[in-house]
Design an enzyme around this catalytic site. Structure first.
Site, mmCIF file in Angstrom:
data_model
loop_
_atom_site.group_PDB
_atom_site.id
_atom_site.type_symbol
_atom_site.label_atom_id
_atom_site.label_comp_id
_atom_site.label_asym_id
_atom_site.label_seq_id
_atom_site.Cartn_x
_atom_site.Cartn_y
_atom_site.Cartn_z
ATOM 1 N N ASN A 92 -45.863 24.684 78.740
ATOM 2 C CA ASN A 92 -45.651 25.753 77.768
ATOM 3 C C ASN A 92 -44.484 25.371 76.868
ATOM 4 O O ASN A 92 -43.628 24.562 77.242
ATOM 5 C CB ASN A 92 -45.327 27.073 78.488
ATOM 6 C CG ASN A 92 -45.160 28.235 77.524
ATOM 7 O OD1 ASN A 92 -45.966 28.426 76.617
ATOM 8 N ND2 ASN A 92 -44.110 29.021 77.698
ATOM 9 N N HIS A 143 -41.384 27.265 74.656
ATOM 10 C CA HIS A 143 -40.702 28.548 74.523
ATOM 11 C C HIS A 143 -39.633 28.431 73.445
ATOM 12 O O HIS A 143 -38.874 27.454 73.421
ATOM 13 C CB HIS A 143 -40.055 28.952 75.852
ATOM 14 C CG HIS A 143 -39.403 30.288 75.809
ATOM 15 N ND1 HIS A 143 -40.128 31.463 75.754
ATOM 16 C CD2 HIS A 143 -38.099 30.656 75.785
ATOM 17 C CE1 HIS A 143 -39.293 32.491 75.722
ATOM 18 N NE2 HIS A 143 -38.058 32.016 75.727
ATOM 19 N N SER A 166 -37.862 24.787 73.911
ATOM 20 C CA SER A 166 -37.962 24.047 75.164
ATOM 21 C C SER A 166 -39.422 23.921 75.576
ATOM 22 O O SER A 166 -40.159 24.907 75.559
ATOM 23 C CB SER A 166 -37.214 24.771 76.303
ATOM 24 O OG SER A 166 -35.900 25.134 75.932
ATOM 25 N N THR A 206 -44.399 27.681 86.027
ATOM 26 C CA THR A 206 -44.430 28.112 87.418
ATOM 27 C C THR A 206 -44.650 29.624 87.428
ATOM 28 O O THR A 206 -44.844 30.246 86.387
ATOM 29 C CB THR A 206 -43.124 27.755 88.138
ATOM 30 O OG1 THR A 206 -42.038 28.452 87.497
ATOM 31 C CG2 THR A 206 -42.862 26.253 88.090
ATOM 32 N N GLU A 220 -42.498 31.848 87.896
ATOM 33 C CA GLU A 220 -41.381 32.537 87.243
ATOM 34 C C GLU A 220 -41.549 32.444 85.729
ATOM 35 O O GLU A 220 -41.654 31.346 85.180
ATOM 36 C CB GLU A 220 -40.047 31.909 87.651
ATOM 37 C CG GLU A 220 -38.836 32.578 87.004
ATOM 38 C CD GLU A 220 -37.537 31.848 87.268
ATOM 39 O OE1 GLU A 220 -36.525 32.241 86.674
ATOM 40 O OE2 GLU A 220 -37.533 30.886 88.056
ATOM 41 N N ASP A 226 -41.154 31.780 82.119
ATOM 42 C CA ASP A 226 -40.263 30.897 81.355
ATOM 43 C C ASP A 226 -39.218 30.235 82.254
ATOM 44 O O ASP A 226 -38.118 29.910 81.803
ATOM 45 C CB ASP A 226 -39.571 31.663 80.217
ATOM 46 C CG ASP A 226 -40.563 32.241 79.219
ATOM 47 O OD1 ASP A 226 -41.616 31.625 79.017
ATOM 48 O OD2 ASP A 226 -40.284 33.316 78.662
#
Length: 217
Positions: free
Chosen positions: A111, A113, A140, A145, A147, A149
């Site tokens: 991902n 962010h 970033s 995962t 969690e 971000d």
């Protein structure tokens, strides 16, 4: 993934697909990387047109057609798995994913962010960075995962916040950085250089720092 194997990539989008386009452009002609599908939860996402122009298979799966988040994610996994992906790329996919989804694609889900993680997880990152009086802001790429971000960071790019910056101006400059670092991270993965291990993100078998590789524009 062996050195000789093609890396099959599925990209998930919800909107314009500008990061998708950057990845398409970067991987054009790459011998080991193949974007085999683009999936959107919105039928009007312009990224679908980008995929069509690039000759990439497209799927639309409207999350509103499902009873809950898990039902949608289960159907989404079925669509994605048709393409036997080595890597799933979240490129502006505006859905919070269930733990079942993130576990299913563990070690092969990336991902991007718009903040310098671990700062400003979640939404409205540009205004929050300004309001916090931050001197720097950026983006970033990280492994996903359970969690939000919170997965290991692969690469970051930073820029200074100007005293007169608005959130919109900052967003435009950060987007330009996104279009540089996201294709790079995807290319690293396709080339077998990037992986997720028990020690966190590894590049060329070496552990990356908590803030990942620091990209210099």
């Amino acid at each position: 993934m062996t050195d000789s194997k093609t890396c099959n990539i599925v990209v998930l989008i919800s909107g314009s697909g500008s990061n998708l386009q950057a990845i398409i452009d970067d991987l054009a002609g790459h011998p080991k990387a193949h974007i085999c599908a683009v999936v959107s939860n919105r039928a009007d996402a312009y990224g679908l047109i980008r995929a069509e122009k690039a000759g990439i298979t497209r799927h639309v799966l409207n999350h509103k057609d499902f009873a809950d988040r898990l039902a949608f994610d289960t159907a989404l996994m079925q669509v994605i798995d048709q393409h036997q992906p080595d890597l799933v790329v979240l490129a502006g996919f505006m859905r919070i994913l269930t733990p079942e989804f993130t576990r299913h694609y563990a070690h092969r889900l990336l991902n991007i962010h718009p903040s310098l993680l671990p700062k400003h997880k979640g939404l409205n990152t540009h205004q929050r960075a300004i309001d916090a009086g931050d001197h720097q802001h950026g983006c970033s790429v990280h492994f996903v995962t359970e969690e939000l971000d919170g997965g290991p960071v692969v690469i970051q790019a930073a820029l200074p916040i100007q005293s007169n910056d608005t959130a919109e101006q900052l967003a435009q400059r950060v987007h330009a950085l996104e279009h540089q670092i996201y294709p790079l991270a995807v290319r690293w993965f396709a080339d077998g250089r990037l992986q997720l291990s028990e020690q966190g993100a590894l590049l060329d078998q070496q552990p990356l720092a908590n803030s990942g590789y620091q990209f210099q524009p």
